[in-house]
Design a protein around this motif. Structure first.
Motif, short mmCIF file in Angstrom:
data_model
loop_
_atom_site.label_atom_id
_atom_site.label_comp_id
_atom_site.label_asym_id
_atom_site.label_seq_id
_atom_site.Cartn_x
_atom_site.Cartn_y
_atom_site.Cartn_z
N SER A 141 24.31 57.03 58.21
CA SER A 141 23.32 56.94 59.17
C SER A 141 23.38 55.35 59.69
N THR A 142 23.92 54.36 58.83
CA THR A 142 24.08 52.97 59.03
C THR A 142 25.36 52.81 60.26
N ALA A 143 26.39 53.56 60.21
CA ALA A 143 27.44 53.44 61.24
C ALA A 143 26.81 54.09 62.22
N VAL A 165 33.93 43.79 59.51
CA VAL A 165 34.14 43.09 58.32
C VAL A 165 33.32 44.02 57.23
N GLY A 166 33.98 44.48 56.20
CA GLY A 166 33.42 45.46 55.50
C GLY A 166 34.30 46.79 55.26
N ARG A 167 34.51 47.26 54.45
CA ARG A 167 35.33 48.67 54.33
C ARG A 167 34.70 49.64 53.37
N SER A 168 33.31 49.75 53.25
CA SER A 168 32.64 50.47 52.38
C SER A 168 32.64 51.73 53.02
N ALA A 169 32.41 52.85 51.94
CA ALA A 169 32.55 54.27 52.44
C ALA A 169 31.19 54.63 53.38
N CYS A 189 38.32 44.35 58.34
CA CYS A 189 38.69 43.32 57.62
C CYS A 189 37.87 43.39 56.16
N HIS A 190 38.37 42.59 55.42
CA HIS A 190 37.99 42.75 53.86
C HIS A 190 38.16 41.33 52.96
N THR A 191 38.07 41.56 51.84
CA THR A 191 38.03 40.39 51.03
C THR A 191 39.85 40.06 50.97
N GLY A 192 40.47 40.98 51.33
CA GLY A 192 41.95 40.70 51.30
C GLY A 192 42.31 40.02 52.60
N SER A 208 29.43 43.03 61.17
CA SER A 208 29.68 42.55 59.71
C SER A 208 28.70 43.27 58.80
N ALA A 209 29.38 43.88 57.86
CA ALA A 209 28.76 44.47 56.80
C ALA A 209 29.51 44.27 55.40
N ALA A 210 29.26 42.93 55.12
CA ALA A 210 29.99 42.35 53.92
C ALA A 210 28.67 42.16 52.88
N GLY A 211 27.70 41.89 53.22
CA GLY A 211 26.55 41.32 52.28
C GLY A 211 26.81 40.12 51.85
N ARG A 212 27.24 39.06 52.87
CA ARG A 212 27.45 37.74 52.22
C ARG A 212 26.72 36.52 53.35
N PRO A 213 25.63 36.11 53.00
CA PRO A 213 24.98 35.25 53.84
C PRO A 213 25.76 34.07 54.50
N LYS A 214 25.73 33.85 55.73
CA LYS A 214 26.50 32.79 56.56
C LYS A 214 27.91 32.96 56.56
N LEU A 215 28.51 34.28 56.42
CA LEU A 215 29.83 34.54 56.46
C LEU A 215 30.28 34.33 57.85
N ILE A 216 29.78 34.61 58.65
CA ILE A 216 30.18 34.45 59.99
C ILE A 216 29.39 33.38 60.93
N ASP A 229 24.96 42.62 63.05
CA ASP A 229 24.93 42.28 61.77
C ASP A 229 24.06 43.18 60.81
N ALA A 230 25.06 43.87 60.14
CA ALA A 230 24.40 44.92 59.05
C ALA A 230 24.16 44.46 57.69
N GLY A 231 24.18 43.23 57.65
CA GLY A 231 24.20 42.53 56.24
C GLY A 231 22.65 42.38 55.93
N ILE A 232 22.49 42.70 54.63
CA ILE A 232 21.02 42.64 53.87
C ILE A 232 21.22 41.65 52.99
N ASN A 233 20.80 40.36 52.94
CA ASN A 233 20.86 39.39 51.71
C ASN A 233 19.63 38.84 51.53
N VAL A 265 16.64 50.98 62.90
CA VAL A 265 17.33 51.97 63.51
C VAL A 265 18.05 52.98 62.60
N THR A 266 18.17 52.61 61.43
CA THR A 266 19.10 53.36 60.58
C THR A 266 18.15 54.63 59.96
N ASN A 267 17.02 54.34 59.69
CA ASN A 267 16.38 55.58 59.10
C ASN A 267 15.89 56.70 60.30
P1 NDP Z 1 29.57 46.92 49.74
O1 NDP Z 1 29.33 45.65 49.03
O2 NDP Z 1 29.91 48.35 49.26
O3 NDP Z 1 30.74 46.48 50.83
C1 NDP Z 1 31.03 45.04 51.12
C2 NDP Z 1 32.26 44.93 52.08
O4 NDP Z 1 32.49 43.87 52.55
C3 NDP Z 1 33.64 45.38 51.36
O5 NDP Z 1 34.40 45.88 51.90
C4 NDP Z 1 34.04 43.88 50.80
O6 NDP Z 1 35.29 43.92 50.95
C5 NDP Z 1 33.54 43.30 51.96
N1 NDP Z 1 33.40 41.61 51.70
C6 NDP Z 1 32.65 41.09 51.23
N2 NDP Z 1 32.79 39.73 51.05
C7 NDP Z 1 33.70 39.56 52.12
C8 NDP Z 1 34.21 38.34 52.54
N3 NDP Z 1 33.98 37.20 52.19
N4 NDP Z 1 35.13 38.41 53.52
C9 NDP Z 1 35.54 39.62 53.97
N5 NDP Z 1 34.97 40.75 53.75
C10 NDP Z 1 34.11 40.93 52.47
O7 NDP Z 1 28.19 46.95 50.88
P2 NDP Z 1 27.84 47.89 51.98
O8 NDP Z 1 29.05 48.30 52.69
O9 NDP Z 1 27.27 48.96 51.14
O10 NDP Z 1 26.83 46.87 52.50
C11 NDP Z 1 27.14 45.98 53.46
C12 NDP Z 1 25.97 45.31 53.73
O11 NDP Z 1 25.07 45.98 54.55
C13 NDP Z 1 24.95 44.88 52.50
O12 NDP Z 1 24.51 43.49 52.69
C14 NDP Z 1 23.78 45.93 52.34
O13 NDP Z 1 22.58 45.54 52.15
C15 NDP Z 1 23.63 46.28 53.73
N6 NDP Z 1 23.34 47.39 54.40
C16 NDP Z 1 22.46 47.63 55.29
C17 NDP Z 1 22.14 49.03 55.87
C18 NDP Z 1 20.93 49.11 56.69
O14 NDP Z 1 20.84 47.96 57.42
N7 NDP Z 1 20.36 50.20 56.99
C19 NDP Z 1 22.62 50.09 54.73
C20 NDP Z 1 23.46 49.94 53.92
C21 NDP Z 1 24.06 48.60 53.64
P3 NDP Z 1 36.18 44.46 49.76
O15 NDP Z 1 36.29 45.85 49.91
O16 NDP Z 1 37.67 43.85 49.73
O17 NDP Z 1 35.43 44.07 48.35
#
Ligand code: NDP
Length: 285
Positions: A141-143, A165-169, A189-192, A208-216, A229-233, A265-267
């Motif tokens: 649903s988030t995607a 940015v972020g490659r979670s499933a 993109c990801h940590t590599g 951006s879906a990395a979960g890192r504040p001020k990454l971008i 910006d999908a991040g929640i920090n 929007v996700t829910n």
């Molecule tokens: P994960 O921790 O599973 O994945 C984070 C991804 O970001 C990984 O692929 C990681 O790379 C990458 N990453 C982390 N740091 C960096 C960096 N410095 N540079 C580049 N890539 C980086 O998190 P989720 O995917 O589950 O969630 C991502 C964010 O989205 C979180 O903040 C979460 O809270 C939020 N979220 C929001 C939702 C919503 O709004 N409804 C729902 C779900 C999540 P690598 O694979 O190499 O480790």
């Protein structure tokens, strides 16, 4: 701020109104209400809160939401049994098992056993495979929410450069697939990734879906880009996303705030999949 703020709360409200009328239409045709089952797997307060919120939102739309907390008696066998039961239950249009599961349990039970048709949050191996193969699927649903937010400012993404940015499933990878399916050229993109900014500066659409504040930061943005910006920090200053909002909102053409962007929007998107299943059920009789 020069960018258009993509207001997730307003988009979610409009989507809820639309869904409510679809649920009403089902009722007018004598169809039983859409039914979502939420299996709460842990006694974690966040999971109870999440289930409660989803129930409230769903019930306001006329969707039946049944929350079942099985955390106290949960074993792999019990979970498998629950899943087989909801798979068989013709009343159930959609199922969510709250994650993460308690450490001793295997999420594979959910990923492999849950009926993909009822997997409204797109977590099963079958739905991930279908998405990969370009077949009809319930995406995570988030995607899906990210795509809805992009579409609110760009109906057609074909030919655009997108960077995720972020490659979670559950967020990054399915967003990459959905953008690619619609004809965007996508960099994942990801940590590599070496020199993240080099890639993000090419992006007409940056997710951006990395979960890192001020990454971008502003210097990483192509002028006029759409920034999601999908991040929640959780920070000392409250909840923030991955994007340095004040700087980036002067360079981007459109941007989602955190909170108030992807989250609301996700829910609703998840509930939309439940309604969609109920509509298919109605057509099948
Ligand atoms: P994960 O921790 O599973 O994945 C984070 C991804 O970001 C990984 O692929 C990681 O790379 C990458 N990453 C982390 N740091 C960096 C960096 N410095 N540079 C580049 N890539 C980086 O998190 P989720 O995917 O589950 O969630 C991502 C964010 O989205 C979180 O903040 C979460 O809270 C939020 N979220 C929001 C939702 C919503 O709004 N409804 C729902 C779900 C999540 P690598 O694979 O190499 O480790």
């Amino acid at each position: 701020v020069t960018a258009t703020i993509i207001d997730g709360k307003v988009i979610a409200r409009d989507m809820r109104e639309h869904l409510k009328s679809r649920v009403q239409a089902l009722g007018e045709h004598g169809v039983t209400p859409p039914h979502l089952r939420i299996i709460v797997s842990s006694d974690d307060a966040d999971q109870t809160l999440y289930a409660g919120r989803l129930r409230k939102t769903g019930e306001a739309l006329g969707i039946e939401v049944e929350v079942e907390n099985i955390s106290e008696t949960l074993t792999d066998e019990r979970l498998a049994g629950e899943i087989q039961e909801v798979n068989r239950d013709p009343r159930v249009d959609g199922v969510i098992v709250t994650m993460p599961l308690p450490r001793e349990l295997s999420a594979d039970t959910v990923y492999s056993l849950l009926d993909p048709a009822k997997d409204v949050d797109g977590v099963t191996v079958a739905n991930a495979g279908r998405l990969y193969l370009g077949q009809a699927a319930h995406p995570p649903s988030t995607a899906s929410a990210i795509m809805d937010l992009i579409h609110s400012v760009a109906a057609n993404v074909r030919g655009m450069n997108a960077v995720v940015v972020g490659r979670s499933a559950i967020v990054g990878k399915p967003t990459w697939l959905l953008l690619m399916r619609e004809g965007a050229t996508v960099t994942e993109c990801h940590t590599g990734t070496t020199d993240l900014g080099h890639h993000t500066r090419q992006a007409d659409i940056l997710v951006s879906a990395a979960g890192r504040p001020k990454l971008i930061t502003a210097d990483m943005i192509k002028p006029g880009a759409i920034v999601i910006d999908a991040g929640i920090n959780e920070t000392d200053g409250g909840i923030t996303g991955d994007v340095d909002f004040p700087g980036v909102s002067d360079t981007a053409s459109a941007i989602t705030p955190v909170p108030g962007g992807v989250g609301p929007v996700t829910n609703v998107v998840l509930l939309r999949e439940v309604v969609l299943n109920a509509e298919s059920r109605a057509r099948a009789v």
